[in-house]
Design an enzyme around this catalytic site. Structure first.
Site, short mmCIF file in Angstrom:
data_model
loop_
_atom_site.label_atom_id
_atom_site.label_comp_id
_atom_site.label_asym_id
_atom_site.label_seq_id
_atom_site.Cartn_x
_atom_site.Cartn_y
_atom_site.Cartn_z
N SER A 173 39.36 42.31 44.05
CA SER A 173 38.14 42.66 43.34
C SER A 173 38.30 43.93 42.50
CB SER A 173 36.99 42.78 44.34
OG SER A 173 35.76 42.93 43.70
N ASP A 223 34.20 43.78 36.67
CA ASP A 223 35.26 44.30 37.54
C ASP A 223 36.44 43.35 37.50
OD1 ASP A 223 34.14 42.22 39.03
OD2 ASP A 223 34.47 43.24 40.93
N ASP A 262 37.74 41.00 39.30
CA ASP A 262 37.67 39.56 39.56
C ASP A 262 36.41 38.92 38.99
OD1 ASP A 262 35.84 40.59 41.43
OD2 ASP A 262 36.26 39.00 42.88
N ASP A 282 33.09 39.30 39.48
CA ASP A 282 31.84 39.01 40.18
C ASP A 282 30.83 40.15 40.08
OD1 ASP A 282 33.00 40.81 41.92
OD2 ASP A 282 32.99 39.49 43.66
#
EC number: 5.4.2.10
Length: 450
Positions: A107, A244, A246, A248
């Site tokens: 992430s 960010d 990833d 999400d």
């Protein structure tokens, strides 16, 4: 008794340390394949298939290969998505009727970290019992299945997800004339987000779109938006959007270069639903959501509840209440009527839809909610046992709440990973908030280090 591997956000850690090793990934792939492969096969091949996607960090190649090998050994077919946002993997798992989807990502963390997250066939997180079954299967030896699985690469994954994002807005919605700067954090949205917003008509300038495996989240993206703020001002853009690593999470920057966090974005989406989409039945925030957010919703008769920090807890409370909107101040926003998990691109489009329908620029729209000053101090302690229930700590908190007189709040929250207690105070007056936070922290430190 097996070791507890799955946390609230999957398995995550520093590469090469602890469980995040190629050997562990091989065993995890095999264990997941054995557990998930016991279920009835999917429509594509007559047996279970699992999708694997990843972000752009260099270790993803290694872990992708290890997971693929483990799954194939268990007799499971594997669909390889390549670099894709986490929410895209949730969506594609549903689209391909796969047994599960696996995300290789840490992430918003630096490239040295990596992790694993699972989605079930519905694009939601695995039930606790399934995670426990996989953990138990990790102890089993790897025995190659008589009928090995096969792997195939899904070449049109990006195009499918781009169309899904665009379809989350109503037919005819367009961003014509809007000048946007995107910061893709050198992460998984680098080849997705610019196309989504350009195809909807926006004039897009993109930064953080040159991943090299090492620069994901490095001085860019939603965790470090200074470059975006500077670019918006220099380019005279209407707004900026930061994702960010990833994809999400999402934060915005208005045309004045001011950051707009997840609480403010959630408020704008909720307000839009109330005024234009027939109502907003409720919003879930977290213990860290700004008190001003709660007050603004209360003034408009929109129900609000707080969950523990973590998107899993937010989603659980949303489902329990039958609500479709929730999220965190970090920008992890869940629009459950549009998708099954937090999705930075879809959430950004919901905000832009509100901007379009209200006919107001973002910097004016955000003023409908007053953010209260918030001060947080991390107090490192020798021990945390009994600190929160100690009479002196309770007295200090009670005195602070008395001084705030129902115009703010006090929160003491133990860290889940460190010997810390986070002391947070919110209120109308910034100086008072800071003073009260320091007073409580002093008492907590004394008690916890006694």
């Amino acid at each position: 008794m097996t070791r507890q591997y799955f946390g609230t956000d999957g398995i995550r850690g520093r590469v090469g340390e602890g469980v995040i090793t190629p050997d562990f990934m091989l065993r995890l792939g095999y264990a997941a394949g054995k557990v998930l492969g016991k279920m009835a096969g999917d429509k594509r091949s007559g047996r279970a298939s699992i999708l694997i996607g990843k972000d752009t960090r260099v270790s993803g190649y290694m872990f992708e290969a290890a997971l693929e090998a483990g799954l194939i050994n268990a007799g499971v077919d594997v669909g390889l998505l390549g670099p894709m946002p986490t929410p895209a993997i949730a969506y594609l798992t549903r689209t391909f009727h796969a047994r599960a989807g696996i995300v290789i990502s840490a992430s918003h963390n630096p490239y040295q970290d990596n992790g694993i997250k699972f989605f079930n066939a519905d694009g939601s997180k695995l039930p606790d019992q399934v995670e426990q079954d996989i953990e138990a299967a990790l102890e089993q030896p790897i025995i190659t299945a008589p009928n090995l699985g096969k792997a195939w690469r899904i070449d049109d994954a990006a195009a499918r997800y781009i169309e899904f994002c665009k379809a989350s807005t109503p037919w005819g919605f367009a961003l014509d004339g809007l000048k946007i700067v995107l910061d893709c954090a050198n992460g998984a949205t680098y080849h997705i987000a610019p196309k989504v917003f350009r195809e909807l008509g926006a004039e897009v300038s993109a930064i953080g779109v040159s991943p090299d495996g090492l620069n994901i989240n490095l001085e860019c993206g939603s965790t470090n938006p200074r470059q975006l703020q500077k670019a918006v001002l220099e380019m005279g853009a209407d707004l900026g959007i930061a994702f960010d690593g990833d994809g999400d999470r999402v934060l915005f920057v208005d045309r004045d270069g001011e950051l707009i966090d997840g609480d403010q974005l959630l408020f704008i989406i909720a307000l839009h639903r109330q005024q234009y989409l027939g109502g907003c039945n409720g919003v879930v925030g977290t213990l860290m959501s700004n008190y001003g957010f709660e007050l603004a919703l209360r003034e408009r008769n929109i129900p609000f509840e707080r969950a523990k920090v973590g998107d899993r807890y937010v989603l659980e409370k949303m489902q329990a209440n039958g609500w479709s909107l929730g999220g965190e101040s970090s920008g992890h926003i869940i629009c459950a009527d549009a998708t099954t998990t937090g999705d930075g691109i879809v959430s950004a489009l919901q905000v832009l839809r509100a901007v379009s329908d209200f006919g107001e620029p973002l910097q004016k729209l955000k003023q409908r909610m007053k953010m209260l000053p918030q001060h947080m101090i991390n107090v490192r302690l020798a021990h945390r046992d009994g600190v929160l229930d100690h009479a002196d700590v309770r007295a200090a908190v009670g005195e602070a709440e008395r001084q705030l007189a129902n115009t703010g709040r006090v929160l003491l929250r133990p860290s889940g990973t460190e010997p810390l207690i986070r002391v947070m105070v919110e209120g109308q007056d910034a100086a008072q908030v800071e003073q009260l936070a320091k007073k409580i922290s002093t008492v907590v430190e004394r008690v916890g280090n006694a």
